[in-house]
Design a protein around this motif. Structure first.
Motif, short mmCIF file in Angstrom:
data_model
loop_
_atom_site.label_atom_id
_atom_site.label_comp_id
_atom_site.label_asym_id
_atom_site.label_seq_id
_atom_site.Cartn_x
_atom_site.Cartn_y
_atom_site.Cartn_z
N LEU A 159 0.83 -1.21 0.00
CA LEU A 159 0.00 0.00 0.00
C LEU A 159 0.86 1.26 0.00
CD1 LEU A 159 -2.79 1.30 0.15
CD2 LEU A 159 -2.68 1.10 2.65
N LEU A 160 1.88 1.30 0.85
CA LEU A 160 2.74 2.49 0.93
C LEU A 160 3.45 2.75 -0.40
CD1 LEU A 160 4.04 4.76 2.64
CD2 LEU A 160 5.90 3.15 3.13
N PHE A 161 4.03 1.70 -0.98
CA PHE A 161 4.78 1.90 -2.22
C PHE A 161 3.85 2.13 -3.40
CE2 PHE A 161 8.33 0.72 0.29
CZ PHE A 161 9.43 1.28 -0.34
N SER A 162 2.62 1.69 -3.31
CA SER A 162 1.64 2.04 -4.34
C SER A 162 1.34 3.53 -4.29
CB SER A 162 0.35 1.24 -4.15
OG SER A 162 0.58 -0.14 -4.31
N ILE A 163 1.22 4.07 -3.08
CA ILE A 163 1.00 5.52 -2.92
C ILE A 163 2.21 6.29 -3.42
CG2 ILE A 163 0.70 7.36 -1.23
CD1 ILE A 163 -0.91 5.35 0.46
N PHE A 164 3.41 5.83 -3.07
CA PHE A 164 4.63 6.46 -3.57
C PHE A 164 4.65 6.46 -5.10
CE2 PHE A 164 7.18 5.38 0.51
CZ PHE A 164 6.82 6.60 1.07
N PHE A 190 6.39 5.48 -22.73
CA PHE A 190 7.39 4.43 -22.58
C PHE A 190 8.37 4.77 -21.46
CE2 PHE A 190 6.42 2.83 -26.96
CZ PHE A 190 6.22 1.52 -26.60
N GLN A 191 8.78 6.05 -21.41
CA GLN A 191 9.67 6.49 -20.34
C GLN A 191 8.98 6.41 -18.98
OE1 GLN A 191 12.28 10.06 -21.59
NE2 GLN A 191 10.69 9.96 -23.16
N LEU A 192 7.70 6.77 -18.94
CA LEU A 192 6.94 6.66 -17.70
C LEU A 192 6.94 5.22 -17.20
CD1 LEU A 192 4.90 7.80 -15.57
CD2 LEU A 192 3.09 7.22 -17.21
N LEU A 193 6.73 4.28 -18.11
CA LEU A 193 6.73 2.87 -17.74
C LEU A 193 8.10 2.41 -17.26
CD1 LEU A 193 4.56 1.24 -20.56
CD2 LEU A 193 4.08 1.15 -18.11
N GLY A 194 9.12 2.67 -18.08
CA GLY A 194 10.45 2.14 -17.80
C GLY A 194 11.22 2.87 -16.72
N TYR A 195 10.92 4.16 -16.56
CA TYR A 195 11.67 4.96 -15.59
C TYR A 195 10.97 5.05 -14.23
CZ TYR A 195 13.86 9.03 -13.40
OH TYR A 195 14.48 9.89 -12.50
N VAL A 196 9.65 5.00 -14.21
CA VAL A 196 8.91 5.20 -12.95
C VAL A 196 8.10 3.97 -12.56
CG1 VAL A 196 7.26 6.64 -11.70
CG2 VAL A 196 8.75 7.68 -13.42
N ILE A 197 7.15 3.54 -13.41
CA ILE A 197 6.19 2.53 -13.00
C ILE A 197 6.82 1.16 -12.81
CG2 ILE A 197 4.09 1.29 -13.65
CD1 ILE A 197 3.15 3.81 -15.09
N PHE A 198 7.52 0.65 -13.82
CA PHE A 198 8.13 -0.68 -13.69
C PHE A 198 9.12 -0.75 -12.53
CE2 PHE A 198 7.44 -2.02 -18.42
CZ PHE A 198 6.09 -2.17 -18.15
N PRO A 199 9.97 0.26 -12.31
CA PRO A 199 10.87 0.20 -11.15
C PRO A 199 10.14 0.08 -9.82
CG PRO A 199 11.70 1.81 -12.71
CD PRO A 199 10.35 1.38 -13.21
N PHE A 200 9.02 0.80 -9.66
CA PHE A 200 8.27 0.67 -8.42
C PHE A 200 7.69 -0.74 -8.29
CE2 PHE A 200 8.31 5.30 -7.84
CZ PHE A 200 8.40 5.38 -6.45
N VAL A 201 7.22 -1.30 -9.39
CA VAL A 201 6.72 -2.67 -9.35
C VAL A 201 7.84 -3.63 -8.96
CG1 VAL A 201 5.80 -4.57 -10.76
CG2 VAL A 201 4.86 -2.25 -11.01
N ILE A 202 9.04 -3.41 -9.49
CA ILE A 202 10.18 -4.27 -9.18
C ILE A 202 10.57 -4.13 -7.70
CG2 ILE A 202 12.66 -4.61 -9.62
CD1 ILE A 202 12.04 -3.92 -12.57
N ILE A 203 10.53 -2.92 -7.17
CA ILE A 203 10.80 -2.74 -5.74
C ILE A 203 9.81 -3.55 -4.91
CG2 ILE A 203 10.74 -1.08 -3.83
CD1 ILE A 203 11.80 1.03 -5.76
N MET A 204 8.55 -3.54 -5.32
CA MET A 204 7.53 -4.29 -4.57
C MET A 204 7.70 -5.80 -4.74
SD MET A 204 4.04 -1.99 -4.90
CE MET A 204 4.30 -0.99 -6.35
N LYS A 205 8.36 -6.22 -5.81
CA LYS A 205 8.61 -7.65 -6.02
C LYS A 205 9.89 -8.11 -5.30
CE LYS A 205 6.53 -8.17 -10.64
NZ LYS A 205 5.80 -9.42 -10.42
N LEU A 206 10.77 -7.19 -4.99
CA LEU A 206 12.09 -7.53 -4.46
C LEU A 206 12.04 -8.40 -3.21
CD1 LEU A 206 15.07 -7.02 -5.11
CD2 LEU A 206 14.98 -5.00 -3.64
N PRO A 207 11.18 -8.12 -2.22
CA PRO A 207 11.16 -8.97 -1.01
C PRO A 207 10.72 -10.40 -1.26
CG PRO A 207 10.10 -6.86 -0.59
CD PRO A 207 10.27 -6.96 -2.07
#
Length: 268
Positions: free
Chosen positions: A31-36, A113-130
């Motif tokens: 939830l927190l990282f989704s808000i971020f 494309f930049q929005l996806l690769g620079y912002v959205i996908f990285p946040f998704v990857i952070i949420m997948k990291l744990p």
């Protein structure tokens, strides 16, 4: 209230919120990282001038499909990471181009494309990291933030007192080579300490993590600085008094984490 006090208070609130929600439960972390992510997308749309509604639909869909409702699939995660790295490397190539006066892709489709690769996908990857480990391990996220904060702190101290040679003056006039080296050394030292307390990674992998977060984090800071320079603004937003926006706080982490995920995927 002085600017330093305001900056300190907002920084402490951010750290406490980040640590508490990350460690409390999977739900609070997501939830927190989704808000971020939503806040970062909002700021990015202002920097590059694209549709806010379409961007919000995109980030919500990616979080729901990629994190909330997705069954763990290493192949899908790897493909997501590779797609992200393609944009990241493209941004770096454009960053170091001489006389580059526009974005990597300057049309609306390219900006998305930049929005996806620079912002959205990285946040998704952070949420997948744990979830890379045998059980949910949010300490890895705390670890990479500690390394980024260490890198920034040591880079500032070394740059302020020893800095004489500019690192990349065209984009970030204040960064120095001495500061970069100081940040890297501090990051590796703290990585050794983290290996004593967070033993889900070996000492070697923590050192590799520190190396990646320091180098790629610094490059991520430069990439965001260039976005702001092209947009003619000092900060990406004003949500954190004294610190700027969410992108200003996450620029290093969101750029470095996909590289880290890719490396850990093969070396763990």
């Amino acid at each position: 209230m002085s600017e330093n006090i305001t900056r300190s208070i907002s920084g402490i609130i951010f750290i406490v919120l980040l640590v508490f929600c990350t460690l409390y439960s999977e739900t609070s972390f997501i939830l927190l990282f989704s808000i971020f992510a939503l806040l970062a997308v909002y700021e990015f749309t202002k920097l590059v001038n694209i549709s806010l509604i379409a961007s919000f639909i995109l980030v919500i869909a990616c979080i729901l499909l990629g994190v909330v409702f997705e069954k763990p699939d290493p192949t899908n995660n790897l493909m997501l990471c590779i797609a992200t790295l393609f944009i990241s490397v493209s941004l770096l190539i454009n960053l170091f181009r001489k006389n580059a006066t526009q974005l990597f892709y300057n049309d609306n489709l390219g900006k998305f494309f930049q929005l996806l690769g620079y912002v959205i996908f990285p946040f998704v990857i952070i949420m997948k990291l744990p979830y890379m480990f045998s059980s949910f391990t949010p300490q890895i996220v705390i670890g990479i933030f500690i390394l980024i904060w260490t890198n920034d702190t040591f880079a500032y101290i070394f740059g302020k007192y020893l800095g004489k040679h500019k690192l990349f003056e065209r984009v970030s006039p204040k960064k120095t080579i001495e500061g970069f080296i100081g940040g890297l050394v501090g990051c590796l030292a703290v990585a050794c300490l983290l290996s004593l307390y967070f033993q889900f990674l070996s000492l070697g992998l923590w050192l590799l993590t520190g190396l990646v977060m320091s180098i790629m984090g610094t490059l991520g800071d430069l990439v965001e600085s260039r976005y702001k320079r092209l947009a003619g603004v000092k900060d990406s937003g004003k949500i954190m008094p004294g610190h700027g926006g969410i992108l200003d706080r996450f620029d290093s982490v969101i750029f470095a984490t996909p590289f880290l995920y890719f490396i850990l995927f093969f070396f763990r």
